[in-house]
Design a protein around this motif. Structure first.
Motif, short mmCIF file in Angstrom:
data_model
loop_
_atom_site.label_atom_id
_atom_site.label_comp_id
_atom_site.label_asym_id
_atom_site.label_seq_id
_atom_site.Cartn_x
_atom_site.Cartn_y
_atom_site.Cartn_z
N LEU A 193 17.44 -5.75 2.70
CA LEU A 193 17.09 -6.66 1.61
C LEU A 193 17.19 -8.14 1.99
CD1 LEU A 193 18.76 -4.86 -1.42
CD2 LEU A 193 16.35 -4.90 -0.77
N ARG A 199 13.93 -10.04 2.25
CA ARG A 199 13.28 -10.15 0.94
C ARG A 199 13.94 -11.24 0.09
NH1 ARG A 199 12.14 -4.44 1.53
NH2 ARG A 199 9.91 -4.16 1.19
N PHE A 200 15.26 -11.29 0.10
CA PHE A 200 15.95 -12.33 -0.66
C PHE A 200 15.58 -13.72 -0.14
CE2 PHE A 200 19.27 -9.02 -1.80
CZ PHE A 200 18.83 -8.90 -3.11
N LEU A 226 12.84 -14.52 1.42
CA LEU A 226 11.45 -14.75 1.05
C LEU A 226 11.30 -15.08 -0.44
CD1 LEU A 226 9.83 -11.99 3.24
CD2 LEU A 226 9.38 -14.45 3.44
N LEU A 227 12.10 -14.42 -1.27
CA LEU A 227 12.07 -14.75 -2.70
C LEU A 227 12.53 -16.18 -2.94
CD1 LEU A 227 13.34 -11.49 -4.44
CD2 LEU A 227 11.15 -12.63 -4.78
N VAL A 231 7.12 -10.64 0.59
CA VAL A 231 8.25 -10.12 -0.19
C VAL A 231 8.08 -8.62 -0.36
CG1 VAL A 231 9.32 -10.09 -2.48
CG2 VAL A 231 8.77 -12.27 -1.40
N VAL A 232 6.87 -8.20 -0.66
CA VAL A 232 6.59 -6.78 -0.86
C VAL A 232 6.73 -6.02 0.45
CG1 VAL A 232 4.81 -5.11 -1.52
CG2 VAL A 232 5.12 -7.21 -2.84
N ARG A 233 6.21 -6.60 1.54
CA ARG A 233 6.28 -5.95 2.87
C ARG A 233 6.69 -6.99 3.90
NH1 ARG A 233 1.94 -2.35 5.00
NH2 ARG A 233 3.70 -1.78 6.30
N PRO A 234 7.99 -7.21 4.08
CA PRO A 234 8.46 -8.26 4.99
C PRO A 234 8.02 -8.11 6.45
CG PRO A 234 10.26 -7.48 3.61
CD PRO A 234 9.09 -6.57 3.37
N ARG A 235 7.70 -6.92 6.87
CA ARG A 235 7.29 -6.73 8.27
C ARG A 235 5.79 -6.89 8.49
NH1 ARG A 235 11.27 -2.49 11.11
NH2 ARG A 235 13.16 -3.26 10.15
N ALA A 267 11.40 -14.61 7.39
CA ALA A 267 11.80 -13.20 7.49
C ALA A 267 12.31 -12.88 8.89
CB ALA A 267 10.63 -12.29 7.13
N SER A 321 16.21 -11.91 9.97
CA SER A 321 16.46 -10.68 10.72
C SER A 321 17.11 -10.97 12.07
CB SER A 321 15.15 -9.91 10.93
OG SER A 321 14.66 -9.48 9.68
#
Length: 147
Positions: free
Chosen positions: A15, A18-19, A21-22, A62-66, A133, A137
């Motif tokens: 997550l 995503r956080f 990116l949000l 956000v939906v697909r970080p990769r 992202a 990571s």
């Protein structure tokens, strides 16, 4: 089991991008609204369009970080171009009348320059989002939180 991260750590790792990116999406959206409402039209209008398209590309991530930046940019631009082209029809007004929250997105007239600004914004948003992202990571790997 030695070497396996607990489920909560694995979930946090999944997550974290995503956080981040949000958070980027919230900042982009806020700056875009400020640009549209506080800057003179010759600057605020195009900058608002750039940032709106950047927001869409970031939301794809956000939906697909990769997702690769090129794909996020393409999807972001495609969605923005579809909205821009939709403005050539009477549908935006009908949709905004039925659901008023859509009015800020659909209230403008078609602009060929809007397509260019959308392409620029989608590319910038995708590159920035992918970098965020990736940075989150990699930062977790570098800090030893990733197994």
């Amino acid at each position: 089991m030695p070497g396996r991260a607990p489920a909560s750590t694995t979930l946090a790792r999944a997550l974290a991008p995503r956080f981040a990116l949000l958070l980027l999406a919230v900042v982009v959206a806020r700056v875009g609204r400020l640009a549209e409402h506080r800057l003179p039209e010759p600057v605020g209008g195009p900058l608002g369009e750039v940032l709106a398209a950047a927001l869409v590309a970031v939301l794809v991530l956000v939906v697909r970080p990769r997702t690769r930046a090129l794909m996020a940019a393409a999807v972001g631009f495609g969605l923005c171009a579809a909205v821009e082209l939709l403005r050539l029809t009477p549908w935006p007004q009908a949709l905004a009348d039925r659901w008023p929250p859509l009015a800020p997105v659909l209230d403008a007239a078609f602009s060929p320059a809007g397509l260019l600004w959308s392409a620029v914004g989608a590319a910038l948003g995708a590159v920035a989002g992918a970098a965020v992202a990736r940075g989150v990571s990699r930062g977790r790997v570098r800090d030893g939180h990733h197994t």
